[in-house]
Scaffold this active site. Structure first.
Site, short mmCIF file in Angstrom:
data_model
loop_
_atom_site.label_atom_id
_atom_site.label_comp_id
_atom_site.label_asym_id
_atom_site.label_seq_id
_atom_site.Cartn_x
_atom_site.Cartn_y
_atom_site.Cartn_z
N ASN A 1 -3.61 6.38 -2.03
CA ASN A 1 -3.22 6.51 -0.57
C ASN A 1 -2.52 7.85 -0.05
O ASN A 1 -2.82 8.34 0.85
CB ASN A 1 -2.77 5.13 -0.19
CG ASN A 1 -3.66 4.07 -0.13
OD1 ASN A 1 -4.64 4.09 -0.17
ND2 ASN A 1 -2.98 2.79 0.07
N SER B 1 0.67 -1.05 0.04
CA SER B 1 0.00 0.11 0.02
C SER B 1 0.83 1.34 0.06
O SER B 1 0.42 2.14 -0.68
CB SER B 1 -0.87 0.10 1.27
OG SER B 1 -1.52 -1.05 1.38
N GLU C 1 -3.76 0.29 -9.43
CA GLU C 1 -2.81 1.02 -9.61
C GLU C 1 -1.46 0.34 -10.20
O GLU C 1 -0.98 -0.47 -9.39
CB GLU C 1 -2.16 2.07 -8.16
CG GLU C 1 -3.24 3.00 -8.04
CD GLU C 1 -2.80 3.89 -6.67
OE1 GLU C 1 -2.69 4.90 -6.90
OE2 GLU C 1 -2.50 3.18 -5.65
P1 NAI Z 1 -3.55 -10.01 5.55
O1 NAI Z 1 -2.97 -9.87 6.92
O2 NAI Z 1 -5.02 -10.17 5.45
O3 NAI Z 1 -2.87 -11.20 4.82
C1 NAI Z 1 -1.49 -11.25 4.87
C2 NAI Z 1 -1.18 -12.98 4.58
O4 NAI Z 1 0.06 -13.04 4.30
C3 NAI Z 1 -1.42 -13.76 5.70
O5 NAI Z 1 -2.42 -14.70 5.22
C4 NAI Z 1 -0.08 -14.36 6.09
O6 NAI Z 1 -0.28 -15.60 6.63
C5 NAI Z 1 0.49 -14.38 4.69
N1 NAI Z 1 2.20 -14.27 4.86
C6 NAI Z 1 2.81 -13.46 5.55
N2 NAI Z 1 4.11 -13.54 5.51
C7 NAI Z 1 4.07 -14.53 4.50
C8 NAI Z 1 5.30 -15.18 4.07
N3 NAI Z 1 6.47 -14.74 4.26
N4 NAI Z 1 4.99 -15.94 3.02
C9 NAI Z 1 3.71 -16.19 2.71
N5 NAI Z 1 2.78 -16.02 3.26
C10 NAI Z 1 3.01 -14.86 4.27
O7 NAI Z 1 -3.19 -8.71 4.90
P2 NAI Z 1 -3.62 -7.98 3.93
O8 NAI Z 1 -4.75 -6.89 4.20
O9 NAI Z 1 -4.23 -8.88 2.83
O10 NAI Z 1 -2.38 -7.15 3.09
C11 NAI Z 1 -1.69 -7.72 2.40
C12 NAI Z 1 -0.86 -6.67 1.64
O11 NAI Z 1 -1.70 -5.82 0.88
C13 NAI Z 1 -0.28 -5.51 2.56
O12 NAI Z 1 1.15 -5.44 1.79
C14 NAI Z 1 -1.27 -4.47 2.37
O13 NAI Z 1 -0.54 -3.22 2.62
C15 NAI Z 1 -1.69 -4.47 1.05
N6 NAI Z 1 -2.96 -3.93 0.80
C16 NAI Z 1 -3.82 -4.04 1.58
C17 NAI Z 1 -5.05 -3.58 1.57
C18 NAI Z 1 -6.27 -3.51 2.55
O14 NAI Z 1 -7.37 -3.16 2.33
N7 NAI Z 1 -6.12 -4.78 3.24
C19 NAI Z 1 -5.37 -2.92 0.19
C20 NAI Z 1 -4.36 -2.69 -0.77
C21 NAI Z 1 -3.06 -3.32 -0.32
#
Ligand code: NAI
Ligand code: 3HC
Length: 697
Positions: free
Chosen positions: A477, A406, A439
């Site tokens: 953002n 993000s 994006e």
């Molecule tokens: P989340 O916490 O829901 O999911 C992250 C996932 O990654 C978890 O299932 C975890 O088990 C897995 N994970 C962590 N480290 C890992 C690794 N080393 N290898 C494999 N899997 C791993 O987080 P979310 O919300 O899905 O965010 C993920 C990314 O997307 C972040 O960078 C966030 O900033 C970005 N993002 C989030 C948005 C949102 O609204 N939640 C919108 C746009 C981007």
């Protein structure tokens, strides 16, 4: 005759073939050509019928939208349609592709209508801030009755041939070549002795409760006014003779043509199409895409995988453990079940995808042959770098490595690999299989064909893709952080989150910023605040802490049941959380601030001024290539009202000098936050607008 209309004869039938690619818009030359074609047919010996048919993709896509806002040239479309309908010859429309707006209105002016099964019709003028303006509101209700006609024109939806036939809009559906079908149908009508049949001469339909329909439509349209005006135009079709009704329709159409909403919606129409048209990618071939990798199957990874699977791509998703992998698979399955419910895929396709197209793994080796991989793990630079290090080792040469971060620096991520030219940001929005915005973040070393592949992926997934440069938060953002800060400052100074949400929802946002924060999760903003404080805030910056306290107590918004609002009665309940105002009051007291009141008008003005000022910085620094790219980012990712066109279109309409003056006024008390964007100052000095920059390409 104009070169847009070809005149030919087939026995006693004159054929007018429309040739105005790509979609046969009813430009001045087309209108003039049709008029001349009708004249020629009527004076051509032995002609008894006229067939109107389109060449290429469509019958007609409607009036030529590029002519709107310019002085209208004769023949005007309503006059042309009346002229066609009044012809002593029998006139047949043969429809294929789309017949929209003025295109359907031409067909309704013909005496008979035949269409291929794949044809679609509609009156989508409301999506341009208008109503049908060439007889559609007068003729359609005479064919279908008032309520179906209102449903079609207030939603602007496309109606398939079968449904249009059931509604009485199309007389005959026949598969095959539209030209041949139309000729055969016209010949049959002549043989059967069918006469002219003018919809305008049909009796008007039954009235309804017009005021109730107007109010209900206005309430449904969330601030957009044109759908409710369809009701008044249709009312005229019932209450006035046809010619008078047509005049009433024309008056409403012209009145709406003068509105800011019409300008905003037409800006959105063209910007939406221009946004992925990048001069830098002319002639650049994207790399092949068949097999996608996704790292992390949380909220975003599961959504991205779902979008890719629905687009027919193979997906290999990597999670940290078998347990996390199963949780990711369950999330994707829920998303796909939703797609079945919405009729996007069949139950059979759902099962096929889950058993064959999706593979969930815990081992990087399985990613060796993916064409592109999107990382969506925790928002932590060290975790991301570790993931990219692994990918760098296993992915084949030429594979594209993308991050869904993000806010984090894509250049830094790229530099941690041995192949920075293959690295870019692909920033999706939550829920990623639903939200339209993508994006495409181009880092310093990203190769052009890698950028082109990002756009190609966006197209495959049905997204609106916007090119963004690298900075904290990219386009969307970064601007969000600024207008959220402006909102937080207003809270410190005396406004409440509930006043701010109400003011912005009345402005047209789908949700106010505090309701949005509750939906996204207050932990996200908390993490950003902590990171910025750790990096060191400028001593001149005003900081707010009241929301940290909510987070420290475990209140992250909807997902925990409480945030700015209390969701005990369900996600839509939005009852103000009684703990919030005391926290704000305590912070004001601690900072020695005497609160003052804010009108909704001032809230909107400050919020929008901060958004426009940051957007101007984003354009000025080249993070966004054009003002319209920022507008589309806010429209498709942040719930900005489409009928206002986007923040920079809104700014142009408001007047840039006045806005700059306001910003300078706000700067008197907070010069650090309200620093005018150099681009805004330049535009004002030159007497130019953001839209002038859009026109430069
Ligand atoms: P989340 O916490 O829901 O999911 C992250 C996932 O990654 C978890 O299932 C975890 O088990 C897995 N994970 C962590 N480290 C890992 C690794 N080393 N290898 C494999 N899997 C791993 O987080 P979310 O919300 O899905 O965010 C993920 C990314 O997307 C972040 O960078 C966030 O900033 C970005 N993002 C989030 C948005 C949102 O609204 N939640 C919108 C746009 C981007
Ligand atoms: N006028 C001028 N240009 C038009 C146009 C129109 N009515 N409709 C489409 N175009 C242009 C697009 O801008 C695009 O140009 P570009 O290639 O330079 O970007 C090109 O035609 C192809 O359009 P799309 O990329 O959108 O192609 P699609 O195949 O995806 O969609 C479509 C085709 C369904 C026709 C879609 O373009 C569309 O919905 N067009 C608008 C239809 C409309 O709103 N009609 C009503 C007009 S208002 C009216 O008729 C008033 C009357 O009541 C008086």
């Amino acid at each position: 005759m104009s070169d847009k209309i070809a005149y030919s004869r087939d026995g006693d039938i004159a054929v007018l073939t429309v040739q105005n690619p790509p979609v046969n818009a009813l430009s001045h030359a087309v209108r003039a050509g049709l008029w001349a074609g009708m004249d020629q047919a009527e004076s051509d010996d032995g002609v008894r019928a006229v067939l109107i048919v389109g060449e290429g993709r469509a019958f007609f896509a409607g009036a030529d939208i590029t002519e709107f806002g310019k002085p209208p040239l004769e023949p005007h479309l309503p006059d042309l349609i009346n002229r066609i309908e009044a012809s002593p010859l029998l006139v047949v429309a043969s429809m294929h592709g789309v017949s929209l707006g003025g295109g359907l209105e031409v067909a309704l002016g013909c005496h008979y209508r035949i269409a291929v099964p794949s044809a679609r019709v509609g009156l989508p003028e409301v999506h341009l801030g208008l109503i049908p303006g060439a007889g559609g509101t007068q003729r359609l209700p005479r064919l279908t009755g008032v309520e179906p006609a209102l449903e079609v024109m207030t939603t602007g939806r496309h109606v398939g041939a079968k449904a249009a036939h059931d509604l009485g809009i199309i007389d005959v559906i026949k598969d095959g070549d539209p030209g041949k079908n139309g000729l055969a149908y016209a010949q049959k009508l002549l043989k059967d002795g069918a006469g002219r049949r003018a919809v305008s001469e049909m009796p008007p339909p039954e009235p309804i409760d017009w005021d109730a329909a107007f109010e209900a439509t206005l309430a449904r349209s969330k601030g957009q006014i044109s759908p409710a005006h369809c009701v008044r135009a249709v009312q005229a079709s019932v209450e006035k003779p046809f010619a008078e009704g047509l005049k009433a329709e024309r008056q409403i159409f012209y009145d709406l043509m003068q509105t800011d909403q019409r300008q905003g919606m037409i800006h959105a129409f063209f910007s939406e199409r221009a946004v992925s048209n990048l001069p830098e990618l002319k002639g650049v071939t994207p790399r092949g895409l068949q097999h996608i990798g996704v790292i992390g199957g949380g909220t975003m990874g599961a959504g991205i995988a779902t979008a890719a699977l629905l687009a027919g791509l193979e997906v290999t998703l990597l999670e940290m453990s078998a347990e996390a992998g199963q949780a990711a698979r369950d999330r994707i399955e829920r998303n796909l079940s939703g797609a079945v419910k919405r009729g996007k895929i069949t139950p059979n396709q759902h099962d096929q995808i889950l058993t064959h197209t999706l593979v969930v793994v815990t081992n990087y080796e399985k990613l060796h042959d993916v064409d592109l991989v999107i990382e969506a793990v925790f928002e932590d630079m060290s975790v991301k770098k570790k993931v990219f290090g692994e990918l760098d080792c296993v992915c084949k040469q030429g594979a594209i490595l993308a991050s869904n971060t993000s806010y984090l620096d894509i250049n830094e991520i790229a530099a941690s690999t041995s192949r920075p030219a293959d690295v870019l940001g692909l920033h999706f929005f939550s829920p990623a299989h639903v939200m339209k915005l993508l994006e495409v973040v181009v880092a310093d070393k990203t190769a052009p064909d890698v950028t082109a592949t990002g756009f190609a992926l966006g197209k495959m997934l049905g997204k609106i893709s916007v090119r963004a440069g690298v900075c904290d938060g990219f386009i969307g953002n970064r601007i969000l952080s600024t207008y959220r800060t402006a909102a937080d400052h207003m809270i410190l100074d005396g406004a409440s989150p509930y006043d701010i949400d109400a003011a912005l929802e009345a402005f047209g946002f789908a949700m106010g910023p505090f309701a949005v924060a509750d939906l996204a999760g207050l932990d996200i903003g908390w993490a950003v605040r902590k990171r910025k404080r750790a990096e060191g805030l400028d001593p001149r910056a005003r900081d707010t802490h009241y929301a940290d306290k909510l987070c420290e107590d475990g209140h992250f918004g909807q997902k925990t049941g409480k945030g700015y609002y209390d969701y005990a009665a369900g996600p839509k309940a939005r009852v103000p959380n009684p703990d919030v105002l005391p926290l704000i009051e305590a912070e004001r007291a601690a900072q020695g601030i005497t609160p003052r009141s804010f009108t909704h008008e001032e809230i909107v003005r400050r919020y929008m001024a901060s958004m426009v000022n940051e957007a101007a910085k984003v354009v000025g620094e080249g993070i966004a290539r054009r003002p319209s790219d920022v507008d589309m980012t806010l429209l498709f990712g942040y719930g900005f009202p489409r009928y206002r066109g986007g923040p920079l279109k809104w700014a142009d309409i408001q007047g840039l000098p006045e806005l700059l003056n306001d910003i300078k006024g706000y700067a008197e008390t907070d010069p650090y936050f309200w620093h005018p964007a150099p681009l805004l100052e330049q535009l004002v000095a030159d007497g130019r607008t953001f839209d002038d920059l859009n026109k430069e390409g």
